[in-house]
Write a protein that holds these residues in place. Structure first.
Motif, PDB file in Angstrom:
ATOM      1  N   GLN A 196       0.881  -1.250   0.055  1.00  0.00           N
ATOM      2  CA  GLN A 196       0.061   0.128   0.155  1.00  0.00           C
ATOM      3  C   GLN A 196       0.771   1.408   0.029  1.00  0.00           C
ATOM      4  N   SER A 197       2.075   1.246  -0.379  1.00  0.00           N
ATOM      5  CA  SER A 197       2.899   2.346  -0.745  1.00  0.00           C
ATOM      6  C   SER A 197       3.879   2.262  -1.752  1.00  0.00           C
ATOM      7  N   GLU A 198       4.279   3.194  -2.124  1.00  0.00           N
ATOM      8  CA  GLU A 198       5.164   3.195  -3.561  1.00  0.00           C
ATOM      9  C   GLU A 198       6.611   2.807  -3.072  1.00  0.00           C
ATOM     10  N   ILE A 199       6.879   2.317  -2.074  1.00  0.00           N
ATOM     11  CA  ILE A 199       8.219   1.963  -1.563  1.00  0.00           C
ATOM     12  C   ILE A 199       8.525   0.526  -1.931  1.00  0.00           C
ATOM     13  N   PHE A 200       7.700  -0.160  -1.412  1.00  0.00           N
ATOM     14  CA  PHE A 200       8.062  -1.635  -1.499  1.00  0.00           C
ATOM     15  C   PHE A 200       7.132  -2.305  -2.230  1.00  0.00           C
ATOM     16  N   PRO A 201       7.473  -3.167  -3.046  1.00  0.00           N
ATOM     17  CA  PRO A 201       6.442  -4.150  -3.907  1.00  0.00           C
ATOM     18  C   PRO A 201       5.816  -5.309  -2.768  1.00  0.00           C
ATOM     19  N   GLU A 202       4.794  -5.705  -3.218  1.00  0.00           N
ATOM     20  CA  GLU A 202       3.744  -6.567  -2.202  1.00  0.00           C
ATOM     21  C   GLU A 202       4.497  -7.769  -2.161  1.00  0.00           C
ATOM     22  N   ASN A 203       4.405  -8.337  -0.714  1.00  0.00           N
ATOM     23  CA  ASN A 203       4.807  -9.803  -0.613  1.00  0.00           C
ATOM     24  C   ASN A 203       6.203  -9.854  -0.284  1.00  0.00           C
ATOM     25  N   ILE A 204       7.026  -8.862  -0.028  1.00  0.00           N
ATOM     26  CA  ILE A 204       8.370  -9.134   0.588  1.00  0.00           C
ATOM     27  C   ILE A 204       8.320  -9.598   1.877  1.00  0.00           C
TER      28      ILE A 204
END
Length: 262
Positions: free
Chosen positions: A199-207
């Motif tokens: 839900q942010s532009e920093i990290f992709p989902e599911n890391i």
């Protein structure tokens, strides 16, 4: 000297004229030379480890870029396959300084804006989250560590159920962070995996971030707070990967416009 010369000639003639002696000498020579070559190879491999590690880091960066872009929606995948557009790029880097003994911890990397590194880019490694880029120079950058009590907070979720919360650090242990504001309706157990929520532009989902160690209810918010055992050993970091989201400028501009309108 003459005696030694004659002995050498006689041994040579004996070896050449008897197949048994010849085979024994060749076998012994192979054993000795093989041992020497093996030791030389071990030394060469040791001194080439740095180059091999750098090549592995580059290959991992390429694979992570492919992985993160595959996690996008079907629409994005179609765009990637047709026009070659990728949402995420990966920049490999190396930690040259790491603090973890205070409440506001930082890392220093050996890449800067000349290599494309910018503020607010996410930093991960093969095991999970490391932090977020805070400042850059030409060839170096500083990272706001996940072990920072004042500044770093980001969205995460319980992988199994999808319930969201925010990751913070209480400053007590380098091996644990906290997932706060998790709804009481969430089905969560010790050992459940916690990943980035996207839900942010920093990290992709599911890391990956870590696994649930302890569950309790916050007296202040009446929500669940989860102690998360990090998959990463934050006291021992080497190569890392900086995530560049090409959509970040557009997202920030849109969010700024909403704030201005308010």
């Amino acid at each position: 000297m003459l005696f030694l010369l004659l002995i050498g000639i006689s041994i040579s003639l004996t070896i050449q004229s008897h197949s048994y002696h010849k085979s024994k000498v060749i076998s012994s020579a192979n054993f000795l030379s093989g041992g020497v070559y093996q030791r030389m190879n071990n030394v060469e491999e040791y001194f080439s480890l740095k180059i091999q590690n750098e090549e592995l880091a580059k290959e991992n960066a390429r694979l992570k870029s492919l992985l993160f872009n595959q996690k996008d929606s079907t629409k994005i995948q179609e765009i990637d396959s047709i026009f070659g557009v990728k949402k995420f790029n990966i920049i490999e880097s190396k930690v040259i300084k790491n603090s973890y003994s205070v409440h506001e911890n930082y890392l220093t990397l050996n890449t800067g804006f000349k290599q494309g590194v910018k503020r607010d880019m996410g930093v991960i490694n093969s095991l999970g989250i490391v932090g977020v880029i805070e400042n850059t120079s030409a060839n170096y950058s500083t990272v706001l560590s996940i072990l920072n009590t004042n500044k770093l907070k980001f969205n995460a979720k319980i992988k199994k159920s999808g319930h969201f919360g925010s990751v913070t650090w209480d400053g007590k242990s380098t091996g644990f962070v906290q997932l706060i504001d998790v709804p009481r309706l969430a089905q969560v157990r010790k050992g459940d995996t916690i990943v980035t929520g996207g839900q942010s532009e920093i990290f992709p989902e599911n890391i990956n971030i870590g696994a649930v160690e302890k569950i309790y209810i916050s007296d202040e918010t009446n929500f669940f707070t989860l102690d998360i055992r990090l998959f990463n050993d934050m006291t021992s970091l080497g190569y890392v990967y900086i995530i560049k989201n090409k959509d970040t400028p557009e997202i920030k501009q849109l969010e700024k416009a909403n704030t201005d309108n308010e």
